[in-house]
Design an enzyme around this catalytic site. Structure first.
Site, PDB file in Angstrom:
ATOM      1  N   ASP A  97       0.846  -1.189   0.000  1.00 24.60           N
ATOM      2  CA  ASP A  97       0.000   0.000   0.000  1.00 24.60           C
ATOM      3  C   ASP A  97       0.880   1.237   0.000  1.00 24.60           C
ATOM      4  O   ASP A  97       1.695   1.430   0.894  1.00 24.60           O
ATOM      5  CB  ASP A  97      -0.880   0.006   1.265  1.00 24.60           C
ATOM      6  CG  ASP A  97      -1.752   1.247   1.339  1.00 24.60           C
ATOM      7  OD1 ASP A  97      -2.879   1.198   0.814  1.00 24.60           O
ATOM      8  OD2 ASP A  97      -1.296   2.274   1.890  1.00 24.60           O
ATOM      9  N   TYR A 102       2.953  10.061  -0.189  1.00 25.36           N
ATOM     10  CA  TYR A 102       3.994   9.568   0.715  1.00 25.36           C
ATOM     11  C   TYR A 102       5.399   9.928   0.222  1.00 25.36           C
ATOM     12  O   TYR A 102       6.375   9.784   0.964  1.00 25.36           O
ATOM     13  CB  TYR A 102       3.897   8.043   0.908  1.00 25.36           C
ATOM     14  CG  TYR A 102       2.587   7.571   1.515  1.00 25.36           C
ATOM     15  CD1 TYR A 102       1.696   8.456   2.094  1.00 25.36           C
ATOM     16  CD2 TYR A 102       2.237   6.222   1.506  1.00 25.36           C
ATOM     17  CE1 TYR A 102       0.496   8.036   2.636  1.00 25.36           C
ATOM     18  CE2 TYR A 102       1.042   5.787   2.052  1.00 25.36           C
ATOM     19  CZ  TYR A 102       0.161   6.705   2.605  1.00 25.36           C
ATOM     20  OH  TYR A 102      -1.017   6.276   3.140  1.00 25.36           O
ATOM     21  N   LYS A 130      -2.763   5.891  -4.292  1.00 26.10           N
ATOM     22  CA  LYS A 130      -3.864   6.821  -4.007  1.00 26.10           C
ATOM     23  C   LYS A 130      -3.622   8.153  -4.695  1.00 26.10           C
ATOM     24  O   LYS A 130      -2.473   8.629  -4.736  1.00 26.10           O
ATOM     25  CB  LYS A 130      -3.975   7.052  -2.494  1.00 26.10           C
ATOM     26  CG  LYS A 130      -3.912   5.768  -1.703  1.00 26.10           C
ATOM     27  CD  LYS A 130      -4.012   5.941  -0.216  1.00 26.10           C
ATOM     28  CE  LYS A 130      -3.609   4.657   0.475  1.00 26.10           C
ATOM     29  NZ  LYS A 130      -2.215   4.637   0.930  1.00 26.10           N
ATOM     30  N   HIS A 163      -7.540   9.468  -1.901  1.00 22.05           N
ATOM     31  CA  HIS A 163      -6.853   9.434  -0.605  1.00 22.05           C
ATOM     32  C   HIS A 163      -7.695  10.090   0.493  1.00 22.05           C
ATOM     33  O   HIS A 163      -7.819   9.551   1.599  1.00 22.05           O
ATOM     34  CB  HIS A 163      -5.486  10.118  -0.745  1.00 22.05           C
ATOM     35  CG  HIS A 163      -4.484   9.680   0.266  1.00 22.05           C
ATOM     36  ND1 HIS A 163      -3.138   9.649   0.025  1.00 22.05           N
ATOM     37  CD2 HIS A 163      -4.614   9.247   1.549  1.00 22.05           C
ATOM     38  CE1 HIS A 163      -2.497   9.219   1.097  1.00 22.05           C
ATOM     39  NE2 HIS A 163      -3.378   8.970   2.036  1.00 22.05           N
TER      40      HIS A 163
END
Ligand code: NDP
Ligand code: 1BO
Ligand code: 1BO
Length: 359
Positions: A97, A102, A130, A163
């Site tokens: 994931d 990120y 996402k 997200h």
């Protein structure tokens, strides 16, 4: 529990509405740092190879057994080895994931590439990413995905999620300044996401951090596997029940309570872990699985990455499961406050408003 069992394909997978299987345990990568490529590769390949020596013992014993040699010692070793095979042979992670936000998709991509070079087939991996809030405009959906694919060095991903259900202006501050949280055309964005599926760039689409109100609004649209924060310290029952009602699979994120509310030191969790001879992390992950959610614990430590996958072939007894369900003082870790709340100008003036006042 009944519905959880109905949605489980086998102990290692759940099934999405599309019919695609999602591996029950995946590796989380938020705040995984500069060594993410190593963690991803370790999770996929080394968890598996860590058990190869046992496989070798097992195979040797099997051959000996066939030859009617060493019959006396065989049963014990074979049971031992069989358990290892059943519980651990497929223990390599197959689900990762990640998210554009990120800032580590290139690292994840390197880890995935290394795993594939080591012999893992792309079709056996399940990669989730996402779309970030700044890209929640119809014309930005495809370019955002293309960028993610480039960074991950993949030509499709298995699951693409919204997200958070709020659009942010490029360069938005934390907390946002006036005018930085924009209107979000949920239906138009969703149609673009669906086109990604039609065009084979994404196998499934879904959402994260939706309230029941927002889920109901989107539900007209399709099959939605959402990802939500869920652990005994935030069971998130309202959205979980709403998803169950519609047969929507849920992935529990922050299953250990994230770093801020890590439940591995919770006395209730520790007590049950001791009783079952498991670690607190394993108990928390198993709790999520028994509840019927897939789960994406994050760790950058090789030993924990392995530990967090040893959650098959045993169960938390019902009475202990219920004790975990009864942990009090429930609170979200991820309130969305820093990202979306501007107490003076809004449009969201509190975390409660972010969640449509459902908490
Ligand atoms: P987790 O609940 O997975 O907890 C991670 C923390 O627990 C880290 O500090 C980790 O430290 C520690 N940890 C890992 N394994 C163990 C163990 N066995 N025992 C004790 N402590 C342990 O938190 P996350 O918030 O990272 O959530 C997991 C993943 O979910 C994220 O990484 C991300 O991929 C996803 N996510 C998705 C969101 C969304 O909006 N869709 C939001 C939040 C998360 P260490 O690394 O040092 O082992
Ligand atoms: C800001 C991202 C939260 C974890 O998914
Ligand atoms: C770091 C972002 C989490 C939202 O509260």
């Amino acid at each position: 529990m009944a519905s959880a069992k109905a949605m489980a394909q086998d102990e290692h997978h759940f099934v999405l509405k599309s019919g695609h299987a999602i591996p029950a345990v995946g590796l989380g990568t938020w705040r995984a740092g500069s060594d993410t490529a190593h963690s991803v590769q370790t999770a996929i390949t080394e968890v598996y190879s860590a058990y190869l020596p046992y496989l070798a013992i097992y195979m040797r014993r099997s051959v000996q057994h066939t030859n009617q040699v060493a019959m006396a010692s065989k049963p014990i070793l074979s049971v031992f080895a069989n358990n290892l095979i059943v519980n651990h042979l497929q223990a390599g992670y197959r689900h990762v994931d990640t998210a554009a936000q990120y800032g580590i998709e290139q690292e994840v991509g390197k880890g995935l590439k290394a795993a594939m070079e080591a012999g893992i087939n792309r079709k056996d991996l399940f990669v989730t990413s996402k779309i970030w809030c700044t890209n929640l405009a119809p014309e930005r959906v495809r370019p955002a995905l293309k960028n993610t694919l480039k960074d991950l060095q993949l030509d499709y991903i298995d699951l693409y999620l919204i997200h958070w259900p709020f659009r942010l202006k490029d360069g938005a501050h934390q907390p946002p300044e006036a005018g930085e949280v924009l209107e979000f055309d949920m239906e138009a964005v969703w149609r673009e996401m669906e086109r990604l599926v039609t065009d084979g760039l994404v196998k499934d689409i879904g959402v994260c951090n939706f309230s029941v109100t927002k889920l109901n609004r989107l539900l007209q649209s399709a099959n939605i596997p959402p990802a939500m924060e869920m652990h005994p310290g935030w069971k998130n029952n309202k959205i979980f029940e709403a998803c169950k009602k519609h047969g929507i699979h849920v992935t529990a994120y922050s299953p250990l309570g994230s770093s801020e509310k890590n439940l591995a030191h919770d006395p209730v969790v520790e007590k049950i872990a001791n009783k079952l001879n498991k670690t607190p992390g394993q108990v928390l992950i198993k709790w999520a699985l028994q509840r019927g959610t897939s789960v994406i614990p994050k760790s950058t430590k090789d030993e924990r990455i392995k530990e967090n996958m040893q959650v098959f072939g045993w169960e938390i007894p019902e009475e202990d499961f219920q004790v975990l369900c009864g942990i009090k003082d429930e609170k979200r870790v991820l309130t969305g406050e820093e990202l979306f709340v501007n107490k003076t100008h809004g449009p969201y003036k509190s975390a409660s408003e972010v969640w449509d006042n459902e908490d």
